[in-house]
Motif scaffolding. Structure first.
Motif, short mmCIF file in Angstrom:
data_model
loop_
_atom_site.label_atom_id
_atom_site.label_comp_id
_atom_site.label_asym_id
_atom_site.label_seq_id
_atom_site.Cartn_x
_atom_site.Cartn_y
_atom_site.Cartn_z
N PRO A 178 23.45 -21.06 7.44
CA PRO A 178 24.28 -19.93 7.87
C PRO A 178 24.21 -19.86 9.38
N PHE A 179 25.35 -19.68 10.03
CA PHE A 179 25.33 -19.91 11.47
C PHE A 179 26.34 -19.08 12.23
N ARG A 180 25.92 -18.61 13.41
CA ARG A 180 26.86 -18.17 14.44
C ARG A 180 26.12 -18.13 15.77
N ARG A 201 24.26 -19.99 17.75
CA ARG A 201 22.85 -20.39 17.94
C ARG A 201 22.81 -21.88 18.31
N PHE A 233 27.56 -10.05 10.90
CA PHE A 233 27.13 -11.31 10.28
C PHE A 233 26.88 -11.09 8.79
N ASP A 261 17.78 -21.50 7.00
CA ASP A 261 17.94 -20.85 8.30
C ASP A 261 17.82 -21.90 9.40
N VAL A 262 18.62 -21.72 10.45
CA VAL A 262 18.68 -22.74 11.50
C VAL A 262 17.41 -22.75 12.36
N ASP A 263 16.65 -21.63 12.33
CA ASP A 263 15.51 -21.53 13.24
C ASP A 263 14.18 -21.89 12.58
N TRP A 290 21.68 -7.61 8.88
CA TRP A 290 20.41 -8.24 8.54
C TRP A 290 19.75 -7.58 7.32
N HIS A 294 12.91 -15.77 18.65
CA HIS A 294 14.24 -15.27 19.06
C HIS A 294 14.31 -13.76 18.94
N ASP A 306 20.06 -10.97 16.84
CA ASP A 306 21.37 -11.33 17.38
C ASP A 306 22.30 -10.13 17.46
N1 UDH Z 1 22.07 -16.42 12.03
C1 UDH Z 1 22.92 -16.98 12.99
N2 UDH Z 1 23.52 -16.20 13.92
C2 UDH Z 1 23.35 -14.86 13.93
C3 UDH Z 1 22.49 -14.29 12.98
C4 UDH Z 1 21.87 -15.08 12.05
O1 UDH Z 1 23.11 -18.20 13.03
O2 UDH Z 1 23.95 -14.20 14.80
C5 UDH Z 1 21.51 -17.26 10.98
C6 UDH Z 1 20.49 -18.27 11.45
O3 UDH Z 1 20.54 -19.40 10.63
C7 UDH Z 1 19.21 -17.49 11.25
C8 UDH Z 1 19.50 -16.81 9.91
O4 UDH Z 1 20.86 -16.47 10.01
O5 UDH Z 1 18.11 -18.33 11.19
C9 UDH Z 1 18.64 -15.58 9.64
O6 UDH Z 1 18.76 -14.63 10.69
P1 UDH Z 1 17.50 -14.22 11.58
O7 UDH Z 1 16.91 -15.44 12.17
O8 UDH Z 1 17.93 -13.16 12.53
O9 UDH Z 1 16.53 -13.62 10.49
P2 UDH Z 1 15.01 -13.29 10.69
O10 UDH Z 1 14.47 -12.96 9.37
O11 UDH Z 1 15.19 -11.99 11.53
O12 UDH Z 1 14.35 -14.31 11.54
C10 UDH Z 1 14.15 -11.36 12.02
C11 UDH Z 1 14.67 -10.48 13.13
C12 UDH Z 1 14.22 -10.99 14.45
C13 UDH Z 1 13.81 -9.86 15.34
C14 UDH Z 1 12.44 -10.13 15.88
C15 UDH Z 1 12.09 -9.17 16.92
N3 UDH Z 1 10.69 -9.28 17.19
#
Ligand code: UDH
Ligand code: MN
Length: 315
Positions: free
Chosen positions: A100-102, A104, A139, A165-167, A228, A261, A264
């Motif tokens: 899933p991507f935008r 990044r 998103f 997830d891309v990260d 999210w 990161h 977003d």
């Molecule tokens: N993703 C995108 N673009 C965006 C949002 C999400 O590509 O604008 C994708 C991406 O593959 C990402 C995945 O969706 O790895 C999941 O989103 P995320 O990485 O935001 O989810 P995570 O559980 O979020 O990592 C935690 C929130 C981070 C805030 C931390 C502050 N300390």
């Protein structure tokens, strides 16, 4: 018979013979030239169950990724769209990886730089799909994953789908990117961001391997989680409502690093997610793959991945 009768008979036989010869000549002149039989491709022996190329733990490089061109130049040969098959043995798994991507781009380069060699060491056949949300609306990870999986399944008979997830960067290639035939596998068990501990037992976020027929049985992800959070827990509930259990590989090697990161733009925590999660049991059979609507704006076969730009609408 009269003389006249013999004459006509001879004339007839002569014309028939002439016609036959003419037909043969025409056939010879106009038919396709004779093609030599194509050489049969050598039948490769099946790859070993455990790839001899595995190295075990190897720290991913997290910062300053090379350019896409540099990654491509040092990569083993790939087919357009980021498709790979091991050259020396017949792969035992064919896996579509859906991201899933935008917006990044640098995470994607870090990911591709790490994942291609990682997967090649596992000797599997694979292709990488990036489901890229077009526009500025909120998103929606679940809906993007549905689109990516549906489009990937148009291209091939994958034995395995991995939503990724891309990260998240796998740290150990013993964590196989293949599927269990009866249950989804949660591959990102131990993530550095959570101190390598499972945050809660039903978690099914990050990286998940699931056989295509199981994904269809669960009706994919919900399309309704904008912003999210929640879509992964909803997905976990779907698995359990379908009578599936979660498979988890040992934490000794199901380990990942998350690229650090900030949150977003356009992906603020969904304030309605707890409400939606109360409705999974009621809605899962009508909300998912079978209610999915989107516009595929482009499908580009890049050298290292297939990019799907998709208009999934908004809330
Ligand atoms: N993703 C995108 N673009 C965006 C949002 C999400 O590509 O604008 C994708 C991406 O593959 C990402 C995945 O969706 O790895 C999941 O989103 P995320 O990485 O935001 O989810 P995570 O559980 O979020 O990592 C935690 C929130 C981070 C805030 C931390 C502050 N300390
Ligand atoms: Mn993240």
């Amino acid at each position: 018979m009269t003389r006249f009768g013999y004459g006509r008979l001879l004339e007839f036989l002569f014309s028939a013979a002439l016609l036959g010869v003419l037909t043969l000549i025409l056939h010879y002149v106009f038919s396709e030239p004779h093609k030599p039989e194509p050489k049969p491709r050598p039948v490769l022996a099946a790859c070993n169950k455990v790839s001899p190329l595995l190295v075990g733990p190897r720290a991913p490089k997290l910062s300053s990724p090379p350019s896409l061109e540099e990654i491509q130049n040092k990569s083993a040969p790939l087919s357009p769209g980021g498709l790979y098959s091991p050259p020396n043995c017949r792969a035992q798994h064919s896996t579509a990886i859906v991201i899933p991507f935008r917006d990044r781009a640098s995470h994607l380069r870090t990911f591709l730089n790490h994942i291609h060699p990682f997967l090649q060491r596992q000797q599997i056949e694979y292709r990488i799909y990036v489901a890229d949300q077009w526009g500025q609306d909120t998103f929606n990870r679940g809906k993007l994953l549905n689109v990516g999986v549906q489009e990937a399944l148009r291209d091939g008979n994958w034995t395995c789908i991995i939503t990724h997830d891309v990260d998240l960067l796998p740290e150990d290639d013993r964590n196989m990117y293949s599927c269990d035939s009866n249950n989804p596998t949660h591959l990102s068990v131990a993530v550095d961001k959570f101190n390598y501990k499972l945050p809660y037992p039903s978690i099914l976020g990050g990286v998940v391997a699931i056989a295509p027929d199981l994904f269809k049985k669960m009706n994919g992800y919900s399309n309704k989680f904008w912003g999210w959070g929640g879509e992964d827990d909803d997905f976990s509930t779907r698995a359990s409502l379908c009578g599936m259990k979660l498979v988890r590989p040992p934490t000794a090697f199901a380990r990942y690093k998350m690229i650090v990161h900030k949150r977003d733009k356009g992906n603020a925590p969904n304030p309605n997610r707890m409400n939606l999660l109360k409705q999974t049991r009621k809605n899962w059979q009508s909300d998912g793959l079978n209610s999915l609507k989107y516009k595929l704006l482009s499908k580009k076969l890049e050298a290292l991945y297939t990019n799907l730009t998709v208009d999934i609408g908004g809330t």
